[in-house]
Design a protein around this motif. Structure first.
Motif, short mmCIF file in Angstrom:
data_model
loop_
_atom_site.label_atom_id
_atom_site.label_comp_id
_atom_site.label_asym_id
_atom_site.label_seq_id
_atom_site.Cartn_x
_atom_site.Cartn_y
_atom_site.Cartn_z
N LYS A 11 61.98 23.60 39.37
CA LYS A 11 63.26 24.31 39.33
C LYS A 11 64.45 23.35 39.41
N LYS A 12 64.27 22.21 40.09
CA LYS A 12 65.33 21.21 40.19
C LYS A 12 65.46 20.36 38.93
N SER A 13 64.44 20.38 38.10
CA SER A 13 64.42 19.54 36.89
C SER A 13 65.29 20.15 35.79
N LYS A 14 65.34 19.45 34.66
CA LYS A 14 66.13 19.91 33.52
C LYS A 14 65.39 20.94 32.66
N LEU A 15 64.17 21.24 33.04
CA LEU A 15 63.35 22.15 32.24
C LEU A 15 63.74 23.60 32.48
N THR A 16 63.92 24.32 31.41
CA THR A 16 64.13 25.77 31.50
C THR A 16 62.76 26.43 31.42
N CYS A 17 62.37 27.10 32.49
CA CYS A 17 61.01 27.66 32.51
C CYS A 17 60.93 28.86 33.45
N SER A 18 59.90 29.67 33.20
CA SER A 18 59.53 30.73 34.14
C SER A 18 58.22 30.32 34.79
N LEU A 19 58.02 30.75 36.03
CA LEU A 19 56.87 30.29 36.80
C LEU A 19 56.07 31.45 37.36
N LYS A 20 54.76 31.29 37.39
CA LYS A 20 53.86 32.22 38.06
C LYS A 20 53.03 31.42 39.05
N LEU A 21 53.13 31.73 40.32
CA LEU A 21 52.43 30.99 41.36
C LEU A 21 51.15 31.72 41.76
N ILE A 22 50.02 31.03 41.62
CA ILE A 22 48.72 31.61 41.98
C ILE A 22 47.96 30.61 42.84
N PRO A 23 48.18 30.59 44.14
CA PRO A 23 47.40 29.70 45.01
C PRO A 23 45.92 30.02 44.87
N ILE A 24 45.08 28.98 44.80
CA ILE A 24 43.65 29.20 44.57
C ILE A 24 42.81 28.66 45.73
N ALA A 25 41.56 29.09 45.75
CA ALA A 25 40.59 28.58 46.72
C ALA A 25 39.22 28.66 46.07
N ASP A 26 38.31 27.76 46.48
CA ASP A 26 37.05 27.62 45.76
C ASP A 26 35.81 27.82 46.63
N GLY A 27 35.99 28.47 47.75
CA GLY A 27 34.89 28.59 48.71
C GLY A 27 35.14 27.75 49.93
N GLY A 28 36.09 26.82 49.82
CA GLY A 28 36.45 25.97 50.95
C GLY A 28 37.25 26.75 51.98
N ASP A 29 37.59 26.07 53.05
CA ASP A 29 38.36 26.66 54.14
C ASP A 29 39.64 27.29 53.58
N GLY A 30 39.84 28.58 53.86
CA GLY A 30 41.03 29.29 53.38
C GLY A 30 40.72 30.30 52.29
N THR A 31 39.54 30.21 51.67
CA THR A 31 39.19 31.10 50.57
C THR A 31 39.19 32.56 51.01
N ALA A 32 38.50 32.83 52.12
CA ALA A 32 38.39 34.22 52.59
C ALA A 32 39.75 34.81 52.91
N HIS A 33 40.64 33.98 53.45
CA HIS A 33 41.97 34.49 53.80
C HIS A 33 42.76 34.89 52.57
N LEU A 34 42.66 34.11 51.49
CA LEU A 34 43.37 34.47 50.26
C LEU A 34 42.78 35.72 49.62
N ILE A 35 41.45 35.85 49.66
CA ILE A 35 40.81 37.06 49.12
C ILE A 35 41.19 38.27 49.96
N SER A 36 41.22 38.10 51.27
CA SER A 36 41.60 39.20 52.17
C SER A 36 43.01 39.68 51.86
N LYS A 37 43.91 38.74 51.60
CA LYS A 37 45.28 39.09 51.27
C LYS A 37 45.34 39.87 49.97
N LYS A 38 44.58 39.41 48.98
CA LYS A 38 44.56 40.09 47.69
C LYS A 38 44.02 41.51 47.82
#
Length: 383
Positions: free
Chosen positions: A28-55
């Protein structure tokens, strides 16, 4: 330009959500004009269950369990009532982050606490249990949690073994007569972030033991414990724990659950991306940016960015990866999946300094990537 930002967590530094936010801030601070979609991911490692629970908008159920070394702690699992689904983060009961570095001892650390979470989920009426197994402090082949669920591990004299995993050296017989009968009526899905099997030079003890505090002698003992468990389980349960791909995950928890509870061992990132409907968000993307703490050959063994890159490739969308550490030499295999690989470090630094600077380094690197993309767009428009 529409960019999907789908990073993994940076272990010991930032969550996947925080990583995504810092990359977005840099763009967003750069010169690029863009739209963004943020999708934090997890692969079975620590934190995966929490992201799935939130979803899944699952509710947290708190209970007291035993940590890897037997101390009582307050833990939790997530509960989605409509589908009677429990989501368990193994690291919340049996995780390495629960212990101080000087207390790590995989010959004594076990997964009893995770078994207590599973039992509580069954008490709640679970018909499905999803378990993210990353971040464990254990190499016990799931013996601790299985003991909690009614499996009896017996020595030559028929005495019940209670010290896991070290006591498995004396294992002579496995008695499953009192295993929790509700396991038969419950689908158990284990989300794995590695493909390693249980035994051998690429197995749970050899590869992951040192990460959990095992020296060479301890690794050798752990390997013998798992070999003995595999041998006796094969004899008494007619299941070969060492046969399972992903079986070495979480120090053999995956193999143990597959052998005794008929759990499905799956790629954590594939399962996660399906849950969050990742492909739906790829439809209008011009670029995908992913990230993780370290990019190397293990990245292609089921880690989150690899799963993201595979999905993007199916839609012919280029992928850029940011990482705290990248290979010194050109890696042809990595570049088959990632169009560009960017290290985020900007000067020589100790590991603790690099970790503390992760946020600013991510933001700065994303800023420069944005400017580079903007320059390329500008040149095309003015040809």
């Amino acid at each position: 330009m529409h960019i999907v930002i789908a990073p993994n967590a940076f272990k010991g530094s930032l969550s996947a959500g925080q990583v995504a936010q810092h990359i977005a801030a840099g763009l967003k601070k750069s010169k690029l004009t863009c739209s963004l979609k943020l999708i934090p991911i997890a692969d079975g490692g620590d934190g995966t269950a929490h992201l799935i629970s939130k979803k899944l908008s699952a509710k947290s159920i708190k209970i007291f369990v035993h940590d890897p070394l037997g101390k009582k702690i307050l833990s939790a699992f997530a509960w989605e009532n409509k589908s009677k689904t429990a989501i368990i983060e193994l690291a919340d009961a049996s995780g390495i982050r629960l212990l101080k570095k000087e207390n790590l001892n995989p010959l004594k650390a076990n997964t009893r606490g995770t078994g207590e979470l599973i039992k509580a989920a069954l008490d709640k009426g679970a018909k499905k249990i999803i378990i993210g197994v990353g971040g464990s402090a254990t190499v016990d082949g799931a013996s601790g949690l299985l003991d909690e669920l009614g499996v009896h591990f017996l020595d030559n004299s028929g005495k019940k073994i209670t010290e896991f995993p070290k006591g498995l050296l004396a294992l002579n017989r496995v008695d499953t007569k009192e295993i929790d009968a509700r396991l038969k009526e419950c689908e158990i899905i284990v989300l794995c972030d590695v493909t390693n099997k249980l035994l051998g030079k690429n197995g749970a003890a050899a590869v992951f033991g040192p990460q959990k505090g095992a020296d060479k002698k301890a690794v050798s003992l752990l390997e013998k414990c798992l070999h003995q468990m595999n041998k006796i389980v094969q004899k008494d349960v007619q299941s070969t724990m060492d046969a399972y791909t992903h079986g070495g995950s979480a120090g053999g928890v995956a193999a143990g659950l597959a052998a005794f509870a008929h759990a499905k061992l799956v790629s954590g990132i594939s399962y996660f991306l399906d849950v969050v409907q990742f492909e739906r968000d790829l439809k209008n993307a011009d670029l995908v940016i992913t990230a993780e703490g370290k990019v190397d050959s293990q990245t292609l063994e089921g880690k989150g960015p690899f799963g993201v890159a595979q999905k993007a490739l199916q839609h012919a969308i280029p992928v850029v990866i940011l990482a705290g550490a990248v290979p010194v030499n050109f890696n042809k295999e990595l570049h088959q999946f990632f169009d560009a690989i960017f290290p985020i470090s900007n000067e020589p630094a100790r590991l603790d300094e690099a970790i503390s600077n992760t946020a600013s380094n991510l933001e700065r690197t994303a800023f420069e990537i944005g400017n580079l993309l903007a320059l390329n767009i500008f040149k095309r428009k003015n040809k």
